[in-house]
Design a protein around this motif. Sequence first.
Motif, PDB file in Angstrom:
ATOM      1  N   ALA A  77       0.809  -1.213   0.000  1.00 52.75           N
ATOM      2  CA  ALA A  77       0.000   0.000   0.000  1.00 52.75           C
ATOM      3  C   ALA A  77       0.844   1.265   0.000  1.00 52.75           C
ATOM      4  O   ALA A  77       0.297   2.365  -0.085  1.00 52.75           O
ATOM      5  CB  ALA A  77      -0.921   0.009   1.220  1.00 52.75           C
ATOM      6  N   ASP A  78       2.157   1.120   0.096  1.00 54.77           N
ATOM      7  CA  ASP A  78       3.045   2.280   0.128  1.00 54.77           C
ATOM      8  C   ASP A  78       3.259   2.771  -1.303  1.00 54.77           C
ATOM      9  O   ASP A  78       3.787   2.036  -2.140  1.00 54.77           O
ATOM     10  CB  ASP A  78       4.384   1.885   0.748  1.00 54.77           C
ATOM     11  N   PRO A  79       2.874   4.000  -1.619  1.00 58.78           N
ATOM     12  CA  PRO A  79       3.007   4.478  -2.992  1.00 58.78           C
ATOM     13  C   PRO A  79       4.445   4.628  -3.458  1.00 58.78           C
ATOM     14  O   PRO A  79       4.694   4.880  -4.633  1.00 58.78           O
ATOM     15  CB  PRO A  79       2.296   5.836  -2.957  1.00 58.78           C
ATOM     16  N   GLN A  80       5.415   4.464  -2.548  1.00 61.17           N
ATOM     17  CA  GLN A  80       6.822   4.587  -2.932  1.00 61.17           C
ATOM     18  C   GLN A  80       7.565   3.259  -2.870  1.00 61.17           C
ATOM     19  O   GLN A  80       8.787   3.219  -2.897  1.00 61.17           O
ATOM     20  CB  GLN A  80       7.511   5.611  -2.022  1.00 61.17           C
ATOM     21  N   PHE A  84       4.504  -1.622  -7.969  1.00 58.30           N
ATOM     22  CA  PHE A  84       3.675  -1.506  -9.162  1.00 58.30           C
ATOM     23  C   PHE A  84       4.320  -0.674 -10.265  1.00 58.30           C
ATOM     24  O   PHE A  84       3.674  -0.369 -11.260  1.00 58.30           O
ATOM     25  CB  PHE A  84       2.316  -0.902  -8.789  1.00 58.30           C
ATOM     26  N   SER A  85       5.566  -0.277 -10.078  1.00 55.41           N
ATOM     27  CA  SER A  85       6.223   0.553 -11.077  1.00 55.41           C
ATOM     28  C   SER A  85       7.024  -0.327 -12.040  1.00 55.41           C
ATOM     29  O   SER A  85       7.281  -1.502 -11.760  1.00 55.41           O
ATOM     30  CB  SER A  85       7.164   1.551 -10.396  1.00 55.41           C
ATOM     31  N   VAL A 151      12.389   9.408  -7.130  1.00 51.97           N
ATOM     32  CA  VAL A 151      12.154   8.470  -8.227  1.00 51.97           C
ATOM     33  C   VAL A 151      10.675   8.348  -8.566  1.00 51.97           C
ATOM     34  O   VAL A 151      10.300   8.331  -9.744  1.00 51.97           O
ATOM     35  CB  VAL A 151      12.741   7.086  -7.873  1.00 51.97           C
ATOM     36  N   GLY A 152       9.816   8.280  -7.567  1.00 49.91           N
ATOM     37  CA  GLY A 152       8.391   8.140  -7.837  1.00 49.91           C
ATOM     38  C   GLY A 152       7.845   9.307  -8.632  1.00 49.91           C
ATOM     39  O   GLY A 152       7.056   9.135  -9.571  1.00 49.91           O
ATOM     40  N   GLN A 153       8.259  10.508  -8.285  1.00 48.85           N
ATOM     41  CA  GLN A 153       7.788  11.685  -9.010  1.00 48.85           C
ATOM     42  C   GLN A 153       8.379  11.746 -10.416  1.00 48.85           C
ATOM     43  O   GLN A 153       7.712  12.180 -11.355  1.00 48.85           O
ATOM     44  CB  GLN A 153       8.127  12.949  -8.219  1.00 48.85           C
ATOM     45  N   ILE A 191      -0.261   4.879 -10.842  1.00 48.91           N
ATOM     46  CA  ILE A 191      -0.397   3.662 -10.063  1.00 48.91           C
ATOM     47  C   ILE A 191       0.330   3.717  -8.718  1.00 48.91           C
ATOM     48  O   ILE A 191      -0.051   3.054  -7.770  1.00 48.91           O
ATOM     49  CB  ILE A 191       0.063   2.441 -10.894  1.00 48.91           C
ATOM     50  N   GLU A 192       1.394   4.513  -8.648  1.00 51.28           N
ATOM     51  CA  GLU A 192       2.033   4.775  -7.353  1.00 51.28           C
ATOM     52  C   GLU A 192       1.870   6.271  -7.092  1.00 51.28           C
ATOM     53  O   GLU A 192       2.762   7.064  -7.371  1.00 51.28           O
ATOM     54  CB  GLU A 192       3.498   4.339  -7.362  1.00 51.28           C
TER      55      GLU A 192
END
Length: 786
Positions: A77-80, A84-85, A151-153, A191-192
């Motif tokens: 559940a952690d978007p980082q 899912f990337s 990285v996520g951004q 997705i994240e």
Amino acid sequence: MSETWERALKSPWGLAVGIYAVAWGFLCSPWLLGGLTIPYDAKAHFQAQLQFLANALHSGQSPFWTPNVFAGSPQIADPQSLIFSPAFFIAYFNPSPSFATVDAYIFALVGLGGLAVLLFFKDRGWHPAGGLVAALCFSFGASAAWRVQHVGQVESFAMFGVTLWLLGRTLGKPTKIRGALTGVSAALMLIEPDQVALLASYILAGFVAADIIQSNTPIKRLSTLVPALASAASVCIALVAVPLVLTYFFVETSSRAAIPFSAVAHGSLHPASLLTSVVGDLFGAMDPKVPYWGPYSYAWDKFDQTLSQNMGQIYIGALPMLLFLTIGVCRGLAWDKEIRYFTLALAAMTVYAIGAFTPIFRIFYELAPGVSFFRRPADATFLMGGLLSIVAGYLVHRLSTESKTTVSNGRRAVELSLIAIFFALSTTIAFQQGHLIDSIKPMVIAIAFLCLAAASVAWIARSSPSAKRSLIAVGFLMTVDLAVNNGPNESTALPMSRYDFLRQDTKNETIVFLKERLKTTINSVRRDRIELVGLGFEWPNASLVHGFEHILGYNPLRLDATVKGLGAGETVAGWDQRQFSPLFPSYHSRLADLLGLRYIASSVPIDRIDKHLKADDLKLVARTRDAYIYENASALPRVMVVDNWLEADFKKLLETGAWPLFDPKKTLLLEQAPPLETTVAAKAALRAAGWISIERYENTVVVVDVTATNQTFLLSNTMWHPWWRATIDGVPAPILKANVLFQAVQLSAGHHIVEFRFEPLEGAWDQLFATRSGVPVEKATEQRAH
């Protein structure tokens, strides 16, 4: 093959792609070939997250829960988490991703985003020189250059470029296939979830709306687009629904369930940072010889802002800014119908990024869905850079394709005055802050590149060069400009050797010592935890790399119970950042023992951090170059059989830390009576189990073999979370929330196999049911087990 390349390069667009590829390689080479690596969050957070993912996949475990930070966290559940990337495939194929591999992945992302922008220009029939400028600015301008550590951004920003291109193609020829491809790209963007993805989704929605509104027959245009847009939406929703729901529930139970406006305001972009769009290194963010003196330094911190120095850098190149301020603003070309939407979106993102410095942001915060979940309006600088790149590229297109007109001296004076205002303001601010001397070099560099840009513009305007010559000229100028002004610096590039302790095969003595001490024997009931405090920014998540079970970590998103119970702040990079809580007032405390906190590695003597410690509470067992390492000999096992129970108010305990009188080896605390009634006589007769062992311990599965002589409880000092499930001898059993933070199940006398398993999909479904029915999630979980 050589003939194919030769033919491709003879095409203006093929040449544009070729020049872009060469420029990309040159601008990335300091990292990919020069022994430098992307620092800070790229190492402190994402390198560690990726290594944890690789560890899980290559050991046959699930990566959905990690016991390695914050005493346990729902990784799925952690978007980082990167689960899912596209980075998932790096972990899947590589058991030990290197620093260079992760850096290459990040630069491949920005490269892909820039290439998509280049293709977007091609599809719209704009000049390839404009597409090349836009692509280079998009990939290596503003936050895309200065915030590559996030990285996520970066993933969201890159996929914004790809989605814009695919969406443009869908609007040009609306088919379900094109819509579906757009939906896949949009899903990868969302997705994240992060703030860049949220804002990008608004921009893309506005792009569609503008297309419909600007058509001659809006209703007919909408009806034509519906099938393709429905295809895009359905594919996107199908791919992102589950991850977003899981993240939503994580956020709802986290310390960031709601971020007050006052906290969000601290992340606003200071208006003075806009000057860096012309004078790139005005505040010394890039020059190691100049202490950073800009809006987020101590000298400027009048608004208690919480941004780093790299977050205010928005330079995308002298040529783009020269064109934007002159033919874009002063001559009005930025308001042409073809580009007007992007100009308006750029204005909206600029206002958004400035945040609380204008009253308008309060409207965004109150009315725009999702905005209140994020703490930094300045994250919009990613989109500012991207949109400004597109507008500037369009202006290059107009300059390169239209007949040249004479500009009056009055208008030229206005244009020069507008540019001069940036230098006047820069000089004034530098003088006021006592850094006039420090500002001279960056202003001279800015003037030099503006002169080169002006010469290029004049050459294109007067001689109308071929597309090939234009491409080579602007490509060379932009590459040199971005290399000088947005190249490697202390925010984006540091030596790889600095992060040796994050390598799996490190010889770092602190890591080696802890690994040796934390080895467990087969069937042991011990799973000792550690704490790393004050060792530096990149240390708190080292446990994800090396498999330690750390009670803290580094992550802006943490379970609220962890924050309140353990005092877990966002990081413990500095020893002075360690926050104790009422329930965890000291390393020598009941909760420390229940957690099994065996070792504390601290950058300073432990009594500087914990004023409650007595001389013999902890034992110094090692002194390494990095840390003092202490042992807590009273740390308890991970699993125990406990005879008795007492009722307690957990909410009050979290607030006061006033534990009742009880022996945690014999009694556990519950918020209400357990499902199976235990008589007073039975309580008095209970004895410890004849045997207990951990038969299997993985990220998401814990199997305990226990023989109980009487009706009793099995206490697992694993963090309670509503998505854990338990079975006793294969039969579902309720997990009781025990001792405020942990798990327990009730056992009858005899031999049992107890299995705890993390089931996020079932758990989220139960949580959804509990939310809709108003039943406390603990109760809903118990009812389901029954």
